[in-house]
Design an enzyme around this catalytic site. Sequence first.
Site, PDB file in Angstrom:
ATOM      1  N   ASN A   1       0.643  -1.049  -0.139  1.00  0.00           N
ATOM      2  CA  ASN A   1       0.598   0.133  -0.258  1.00  0.00           C
ATOM      3  C   ASN A   1       1.026   1.242   0.068  1.00  0.00           C
ATOM      4  O   ASN A   1       1.490   1.644   0.976  1.00  0.00           O
ATOM      5  CB  ASN A   1      -0.981   0.223   1.016  1.00  0.00           C
TER       6      ASN A   1
ATOM      7  N   LYS B   1       0.046   4.297  -0.087  1.00  0.00           N
ATOM      8  CA  LYS B   1      -0.672   5.360   0.796  1.00  0.00           C
ATOM      9  C   LYS B   1      -0.146   6.479  -0.103  1.00  0.00           C
ATOM     10  O   LYS B   1      -0.082   6.692  -1.868  1.00  0.00           O
ATOM     11  CB  LYS B   1       0.048   5.569   2.123  1.00  0.00           C
TER      12      LYS B   1
ATOM     13  N   HIS C   1      -9.567   1.463   4.572  1.00  0.00           N
ATOM     14  CA  HIS C   1      -8.203   1.963   5.628  1.00  0.00           C
ATOM     15  C   HIS C   1      -8.434   1.726   6.696  1.00  0.00           C
ATOM     16  O   HIS C   1      -8.966   3.533   6.660  1.00  0.00           O
ATOM     17  CB  HIS C   1      -7.270   2.161   4.651  1.00  0.00           C
TER      18      HIS C   1
ATOM     19  N   GLU D   1      -6.858   4.819   7.617  1.00  0.00           N
ATOM     20  CA  GLU D   1      -7.236   6.283   7.476  1.00  0.00           C
ATOM     21  C   GLU D   1      -7.484   7.046   6.694  1.00  0.00           C
ATOM     22  O   GLU D   1      -8.149   7.917   6.786  1.00  0.00           O
ATOM     23  CB  GLU D   1      -5.665   6.632   6.796  1.00  0.00           C
TER      24      GLU D   1
ATOM     25  N   GLU E   1      -5.704  -4.864  10.867  1.00  0.00           N
ATOM     26  CA  GLU E   1      -4.508  -3.640  10.697  1.00  0.00           C
ATOM     27  C   GLU E   1      -4.691  -3.304  12.245  1.00  0.00           C
ATOM     28  O   GLU E   1      -5.995  -2.263  12.043  1.00  0.00           O
ATOM     29  CB  GLU E   1      -4.352  -2.571   9.378  1.00  0.00           C
TER      30      GLU E   1
ATOM     31  N   GLY F   1       2.251   1.869  10.789  1.00  0.00           N
ATOM     32  CA  GLY F   1       3.533   3.095  10.362  1.00  0.00           C
ATOM     33  C   GLY F   1       4.200   3.362  12.170  1.00  0.00           C
ATOM     34  O   GLY F   1       4.311   4.799  12.056  1.00  0.00           O
TER      35      GLY F   1
ATOM     36  N   SER G   1       3.508  -2.303  10.724  1.00  0.00           N
ATOM     37  CA  SER G   1       5.124  -2.472  10.302  1.00  0.00           C
ATOM     38  C   SER G   1       5.556  -3.642  10.098  1.00  0.00           C
ATOM     39  O   SER G   1       6.264  -4.407  11.016  1.00  0.00           O
ATOM     40  CB  SER G   1       5.320  -1.399  11.740  1.00  0.00           C
TER      41      SER G   1
HETATM   42  P1  PGA Z   1       3.223   0.415   7.592  1.00  0.00           P
HETATM   43  O1  PGA Z   1       1.393   0.218   6.769  1.00  0.00           O
HETATM   44  O2  PGA Z   1       3.252  -1.339   7.281  1.00  0.00           O
HETATM   45  O3  PGA Z   1       3.458   1.400   7.184  1.00  0.00           O
HETATM   46  O4  PGA Z   1       2.370  -0.190   8.664  1.00  0.00           O
HETATM   47  C1  PGA Z   1       0.471  -0.848   6.214  1.00  0.00           C
HETATM   48  C2  PGA Z   1      -0.361  -0.415   5.769  1.00  0.00           C
HETATM   49  O5  PGA Z   1      -1.019   0.923   6.545  1.00  0.00           O
HETATM   50  O6  PGA Z   1      -0.823  -1.317   4.972  1.00  0.00           O
END
Ligand code: PGA
Length: 262
Positions: A11, A13, A106, A108, A178, A184, A224
Amino acid sequence: MQDKRRIIAGNWKMYKTSKEAVDLVQGLEDRLDILADDGKGLEGIEIIVCPPFTALKSIYTVLWQDKPPVKLGAQNMFWEDEGAYTGEVSPPMLKDLECEFVIIGHSERRMYFGETDETVNKKVKAALNHRITPIMCCGESLEQRQAGKTEPFIESQILGGIEGLTANDMKNFIIAYEPIWAIGTGKTALPEDANDVISHIRTVLASRFGTDVAKAVPVLYGGSVKGGNIADFMAETEINGALVGGASLDADSFADIIKNAR
Ligand code: PGA
């Protein structure tokens, strides 16, 4: 799950201009070529990249020309086919670029763009109607985890997202678990804890569609994930792979995850 599907999805982003995206996918192709020939191969692992909308066309062109073992996904879409919805992108527009997957809901999107289980459900249905496989996301906050509310919360997200779907729809469906506090942050869930939550997700799916269907739906862990921890997640019985954010933005680190996920 002996012969489980293995899926690594990136992803990206809101990162990468169209040119940077092409450089990244070409860098990934070079590394995948090496992995394909190193004796272990890449069979049995599905690789998906989800660039921003503005890079889909250029990535599609690269994938179409070079035919690497990489599939294309988007990070979001609207549920209507067309109309006066300024700024939105429709399922047929994604289909046009051979997007086979779309990330829906997601955290976010839920946090910053007001997405709810209800809008997630509309988007999931629209994706399925257009034969785009939704990667439907769920995940609890740190407060919910600390209050011991992870399982009921995840259950409500799953039930809200799959409302009105049939067992047949689940043949084209991926779920990503997640935990928000792991995205992140460099802090992952413990693999066995993620496995327990995913096992609960399968219990919820089984209550609606039966055990066989529940077993067959791939469920990814996200938060992560890196080359150094992916093998621990893959070793868990219920985890089919990972949805990777930060570590998918660099060809070496994403290829490392794929290598260690085999
Ligand atoms: P990350 O994000 O691997 O940077 O923790 C995962 C995601 O948001 O899909």
